[in-house]
Scaffold this motif. Sequence first.
Motif, short mmCIF file in Angstrom:
data_model
loop_
_atom_site.label_atom_id
_atom_site.label_comp_id
_atom_site.label_asym_id
_atom_site.label_seq_id
_atom_site.Cartn_x
_atom_site.Cartn_y
_atom_site.Cartn_z
N SER A 1 0.86 -1.17 0.00
CA SER A 1 0.00 0.00 0.00
C SER A 1 0.90 1.22 0.00
N ARG A 2 0.33 2.36 -0.30
CA ARG A 2 1.11 3.59 -0.27
C ARG A 2 1.66 3.84 1.13
N GLU A 3 0.85 3.57 2.13
CA GLU A 3 1.28 3.80 3.51
C GLU A 3 2.47 2.92 3.87
N HIS B 1 1.42 1.97 -6.66
CA HIS B 1 0.98 2.77 -5.51
C HIS B 1 1.60 4.17 -5.47
N VAL B 2 2.79 4.33 -6.03
CA VAL B 2 3.43 5.65 -6.09
C VAL B 2 3.99 5.84 -7.50
N GLU C 1 7.27 11.39 -5.63
CA GLU C 1 6.05 11.18 -4.85
C GLU C 1 6.39 10.54 -3.50
N GLY D 1 5.72 12.20 0.10
CA GLY D 1 4.99 11.42 1.10
C GLY D 1 5.71 11.31 2.43
#
Length: 247
Positions: free
Chosen positions: A16-18, A55-56, A61, A65
């Motif tokens: 995930s991005r997180e 995701h990125v 990016e 983030g």
Amino acid sequence: MPSSPGRQRTPRTSLSRERILAAAVQVADERGIASVTMRKVAEHLGVEAMSLYHHVANKDEILDGIVDVVFGEIELPVGQFDWKTTMRRRAVSARHVLARHPWALGLMESRRHPGPSTLRHHDSVIGSLRAAGFSIGMAAHAFSALDSYIYGFVLQESNLPFRTTEELEDMAETIVQRMPAGVYPHLAEMIADHALQPGYAYGDEFTFGLDLILDGLERALLGPGAPARGGPFRQTGADRSAPPPPG
């Protein structure tokens, strides 16, 4: 490509991005910001670099983030305290967060695409100052003065050539031994009568300088000739709630 030793390959669906941003922060903390690349972050996660692109978009990016992650760790101004206490708590928290992530110093105000935590942080600081009665121009001056001090102090503190009292004493002794007697009397006095006194810690200088700025901002808010209502800095329960410095 074989996975890195000691790391198990992570299925793409669990990414995930997180998780990617959390891994990027860990890479930066452990190896420095230059090591934050798509390949290094993927290695840290145990996946192929190409899987990150779901995701990125790119490294920029990721940098946007992780700056947002750092801003999200700093305590936001809240309404139950007066503005000076609020700004002090925020400054103490920012110093501790940046001490954990010193790589962030050069990035905090450099991103063209700030994330929601960054925007929320800035809006809250400005809002706290405006609620206290600062004009929008004075709020900008106050924000700039505080952040310049916080960032500058952390930068200086992170580059000190000592970390412990013993290392400070060894360094000071070496400096004194190399100084010709009587040539640098003021420096010798500061070393002997201040820096080498029991209980000295360079980090304690932070609150002294912070109070000077806050008192000056209060005088500007109250008008010419008005004395600052606050006294010398005293650590309160509000300040102690900020995370302790590393080490």
